[in-house]
Scaffold this motif. Structure first.
Motif, PDB file in Angstrom:
ATOM      1  N   ALA A  16       0.761  -1.041   0.015  1.00 17.78           N
ATOM      2  CA  ALA A  16       0.058  -0.044  -0.082  1.00 17.78           C
ATOM      3  C   ALA A  16       1.033   1.236   0.081  1.00 17.78           C
ATOM      4  O   ALA A  16       1.801   1.319   0.637  1.00 17.78           O
ATOM      5  CB  ALA A  16      -0.973   0.013   1.273  1.00 17.78           C
ATOM      6  N   THR A  17       0.617   2.216  -0.954  1.00 18.44           N
ATOM      7  CA  THR A  17       1.189   3.589  -1.029  1.00 18.44           C
ATOM      8  C   THR A  17       0.016   4.426  -0.985  1.00 18.44           C
ATOM      9  O   THR A  17      -0.928   4.549  -1.489  1.00 18.44           O
ATOM     10  CB  THR A  17       1.868   3.681  -2.363  1.00 18.44           C
ATOM     11  N   THR A  18       0.427   5.323   0.206  1.00 13.39           N
ATOM     12  CA  THR A  18      -0.456   6.275   0.553  1.00 13.39           C
ATOM     13  C   THR A  18       0.242   7.800   0.327  1.00 13.39           C
ATOM     14  O   THR A  18       1.207   7.877   0.149  1.00 13.39           O
ATOM     15  CB  THR A  18      -1.001   6.434   1.991  1.00 13.39           C
ATOM     16  N   THR A  19      -0.786   8.848   0.554  1.00 13.59           N
ATOM     17  CA  THR A  19      -0.260  10.175   0.492  1.00 13.59           C
ATOM     18  C   THR A  19       0.436  10.459   1.581  1.00 13.59           C
ATOM     19  O   THR A  19       1.069  11.760   1.624  1.00 13.59           O
ATOM     20  CB  THR A  19      -1.561  11.023   0.151  1.00 13.59           C
ATOM     21  N   SER A  20       0.407   9.647   2.600  1.00 13.69           N
ATOM     22  CA  SER A  20       1.096  10.124   3.956  1.00 13.69           C
ATOM     23  C   SER A  20       2.105   8.815   4.006  1.00 13.69           C
ATOM     24  O   SER A  20       1.889   7.808   4.079  1.00 13.69           O
ATOM     25  CB  SER A  20       0.122  10.206   5.120  1.00 13.69           C
ATOM     26  N   ARG A  70      -0.536 -10.050   9.938  1.00 13.89           N
ATOM     27  CA  ARG A  70      -0.196  -8.783  10.834  1.00 13.89           C
ATOM     28  C   ARG A  70      -0.243  -7.789  10.374  1.00 13.89           C
ATOM     29  O   ARG A  70      -0.857  -6.499  11.089  1.00 13.89           O
ATOM     30  CB  ARG A  70       1.263  -9.255  11.194  1.00 13.89           C
ATOM     31  N   HIS A  71      -0.154  -7.378   9.096  1.00 15.05           N
ATOM     32  CA  HIS A  71      -0.486  -6.001   8.711  1.00 15.05           C
ATOM     33  C   HIS A  71      -1.817  -5.728   8.660  1.00 15.05           C
ATOM     34  O   HIS A  71      -2.156  -4.491   8.947  1.00 15.05           O
ATOM     35  CB  HIS A  71       0.331  -5.859   7.199  1.00 15.05           C
ATOM     36  N   GLN A  72      -2.639  -6.644   8.298  1.00 14.57           N
ATOM     37  CA  GLN A  72      -4.309  -6.327   8.563  1.00 14.57           C
ATOM     38  C   GLN A  72      -4.509  -5.964   9.848  1.00 14.57           C
ATOM     39  O   GLN A  72      -5.537  -4.975  10.200  1.00 14.57           O
ATOM     40  CB  GLN A  72      -4.690  -7.566   7.745  1.00 14.57           C
ATOM     41  N   ARG A  73      -4.058  -6.731  10.560  1.00 11.76           N
ATOM     42  CA  ARG A  73      -4.406  -6.446  12.142  1.00 11.76           C
ATOM     43  C   ARG A  73      -3.980  -5.116  12.499  1.00 11.76           C
ATOM     44  O   ARG A  73      -4.735  -4.493  13.408  1.00 11.76           O
ATOM     45  CB  ARG A  73      -3.751  -7.451  13.059  1.00 11.76           C
ATOM     46  N   GLN A  74      -2.857  -4.498  12.213  1.00 11.84           N
ATOM     47  CA  GLN A  74      -2.231  -3.304  12.349  1.00 11.84           C
ATOM     48  C   GLN A  74      -3.084  -2.319  12.005  1.00 11.84           C
ATOM     49  O   GLN A  74      -3.549  -1.367  12.473  1.00 11.84           O
ATOM     50  CB  GLN A  74      -0.811  -2.950  12.175  1.00 11.84           C
ATOM     51  N   MET A  75      -3.604  -2.443  10.490  1.00 12.49           N
ATOM     52  CA  MET A  75      -4.502  -1.345  10.049  1.00 12.49           C
ATOM     53  C   MET A  75      -5.628  -1.363  10.743  1.00 12.49           C
ATOM     54  O   MET A  75      -6.499  -0.321  10.850  1.00 12.49           O
ATOM     55  CB  MET A  75      -4.462  -1.794   8.534  1.00 12.49           C
ATOM     56  N   ALA A  76      -6.352  -2.602  11.048  1.00 13.35           N
ATOM     57  CA  ALA A  76      -7.613  -2.419  11.840  1.00 13.35           C
ATOM     58  C   ALA A  76      -7.393  -1.817  13.082  1.00 13.35           C
ATOM     59  O   ALA A  76      -8.508  -1.180  13.676  1.00 13.35           O
ATOM     60  CB  ALA A  76      -8.130  -3.872  11.737  1.00 13.35           C
ATOM     61  N   ARG A  77      -6.363  -1.953  13.749  1.00 13.63           N
ATOM     62  CA  ARG A  77      -6.299  -1.498  15.238  1.00 13.63           C
ATOM     63  C   ARG A  77      -5.869  -0.055  15.259  1.00 13.63           C
ATOM     64  O   ARG A  77      -5.863   0.747  16.297  1.00 13.63           O
ATOM     65  CB  ARG A  77      -5.361  -2.301  15.942  1.00 13.63           C
ATOM     66  N   ARG A  78      -5.006   0.393  14.098  1.00 12.39           N
ATOM     67  CA  ARG A  78      -4.647   1.813  13.965  1.00 12.39           C
ATOM     68  C   ARG A  78      -5.681   2.879  14.101  1.00 12.39           C
ATOM     69  O   ARG A  78      -6.626   2.839  13.152  1.00 12.39           O
ATOM     70  CB  ARG A  78      -3.655   1.834  12.733  1.00 12.39           C
TER      71      ARG A  78
END
Length: 238
Positions: A130-134, A154-162
């Protein structure tokens, strides 16, 4: 006719056939197994598939936090979160790492998040996950293979909890021609960029940026969200 062909085959180097035998030989060649034919898809054998079990309302029930399946099977479930309503079906399956999971189908209502006044554009790419504007929210590629299956989870869990109080991901999909449009001036390239070319260069204004980051900015402006935090990106022309 058969006697004439038999007489010719005595002296001919290449044997010939008559009647229905000739099309039969053609059909026999077409019936060769798929592994002998190039370009054909492989058949997914049942013994190679991962085990799975689907049950509807009459085939399971929940009691004291445990899952009771038809046939007297009782499973102790480690709940990731509570169920908002009574489930209508359940799917028990094993992943490629040997872990067992239960997936329930429930009825729920969508609860929109409160507006924050900030937005972010996300581009799911090939080289980067994933590439974002930030730049602080970019996700690197997690590689492939069974041994790397834990990394995307693990990345999906991080995105869900962030939870960031100042940033809210934009889920609108405006992916058409995002790799061809310039995020600065809105000009569109005449030809699509090949996947091997990872840098976007605008022939109109001369802007250069990573391909995925340019796409993220384009999707953000197409959604009508163009805050000053997005590097002062100009809206894309219609």
């Amino acid at each position: 006719m058969s006697r004439k062909v038999h007489a010719l085959n005595k002296t001919a180097e290449q044997k010939i056939t008559c009647g229905p035998a000739q099309p039969d030989s053609t059909l026999t060649a077409a019936r060769q197994p798929m592994r002998h034919r190039a370009g054909m898809p492989r058949i997914k054998r049942k013994r190679d598939a991962l085990p799975t079990l689907n049950c509807t309302t009459g085939g399971f029930r929940l009691r004291d936090g445990r899952l009771h399946l038809a046939g007297g099977i009782i499973l102790t479930v480690v709940w990731s979160r509570g169920l908002p309503s009574a489930p209508s079906s359940v799917r028990v399956y094993r992943d490629s790492l040997g872990h067992w999971h239960c997936s329930f189908v429930v009825a729920t209502e969508a609860e929109p998040l409160p507006p924050t006044g900030r937005a972010i554009g996300i581009d799911w790419g090939v080289r980067e996950t994933a590439t974002t504007t930030s730049g602080t929210h970019d996700l690197p590629h997690a590689e492939h293979g069974k041994t790397a299956a834990q990394k995307p989870a693990r990345h999906q869990r991080q995105m869900a909890r962030r939870r960031t109080p100042k940033t809210r991901p934009d889920t609108k999909g405006y992916r058409a021609h995002t790799t061809m449009d310039c995020a600065r001036c809105g000009a569109r390239a005449k030809h699509a960029l090949p996947l091997s070319e990872r840098t976007y260069s605008c022939t109109a204004c001369g802007a250069e940026s990573p391909r995925d980051r340019n796409s993220a900015h384009v999707m953000l402006t197409r959604a009508g969200l163009n805050p000053a935090s997005a590097d002062l990106v100009s809206p894309v022309r219609g």
